[in-house]
Scaffold this active site. Sequence first.
Site, PDB file in Angstrom:
ATOM      1  CD  GLU A   1      42.312  41.248  48.367  1.00 19.78           C
ATOM      2  OE1 GLU A   1      42.241  41.466  49.598  1.00 19.78           O
ATOM      3  OE2 GLU A   1      43.104  41.819  47.623  1.00 19.78           O
TER       4      GLU A   1
ATOM      5  CG  HIS B   1      41.787  44.005  44.564  1.00 22.06           C
ATOM      6  ND1 HIS B   1      42.031  45.227  43.996  1.00 22.06           N
ATOM      7  CD2 HIS B   1      41.537  44.242  45.870  1.00 22.06           C
ATOM      8  CE1 HIS B   1      41.933  46.176  44.929  1.00 22.06           C
ATOM      9  NE2 HIS B   1      41.628  45.608  46.077  1.00 22.06           N
TER      10      HIS B   1
ATOM     11  CG  HIS C   1      37.518  45.292  48.519  1.00 23.50           C
ATOM     12  ND1 HIS C   1      37.351  46.657  48.526  1.00 23.50           N
ATOM     13  CD2 HIS C   1      38.838  45.066  48.371  1.00 23.50           C
ATOM     14  CE1 HIS C   1      38.542  47.239  48.375  1.00 23.50           C
ATOM     15  NE2 HIS C   1      39.454  46.305  48.257  1.00 23.50           N
TER      16      HIS C   1
END
Length: 126
Positions: A26, A76, A78
């Site tokens: 991630e 961020h 996924h």
Amino acid sequence: MDKVVLIERTTLNNILGYAQMLHPREAILLLKGKVDKQRILVNDAEIPPLATHGNTFSTFPLHMLPIDFSIVGVAHSHPSGVLRPSVTDLNKFYGRIMVITAYPYKSEKNLAIFGRQGKPLKYEVI
Ligand SMILES: [Zn+2]
């Protein structure tokens, strides 16, 4: 009334590129920019100072970041491909906006911007 969110093309491409590079891990990036009455402008994405390999957004110590008023939010990735925030994501909300990019991180179709309550925000790429 919601502010308009504007994101620079280069910054958007940097977020997608960084997510591709770290996949299947991630990626976490701090979003920098400017906020005024009508809009939130995102014009830079930086690797957080405390980033270590293996950190995910849900384990990242956001409270340890230096106070920096040019940070407008956090992006961020996924790797699962799910393009919406998890409950943990919303609990860890930092700044004004949350950018999530989902696998395969190819274009803005794989990127979404959310407000504090997890509501998707409309944005423009400039
Ligand atoms: Zn997440």
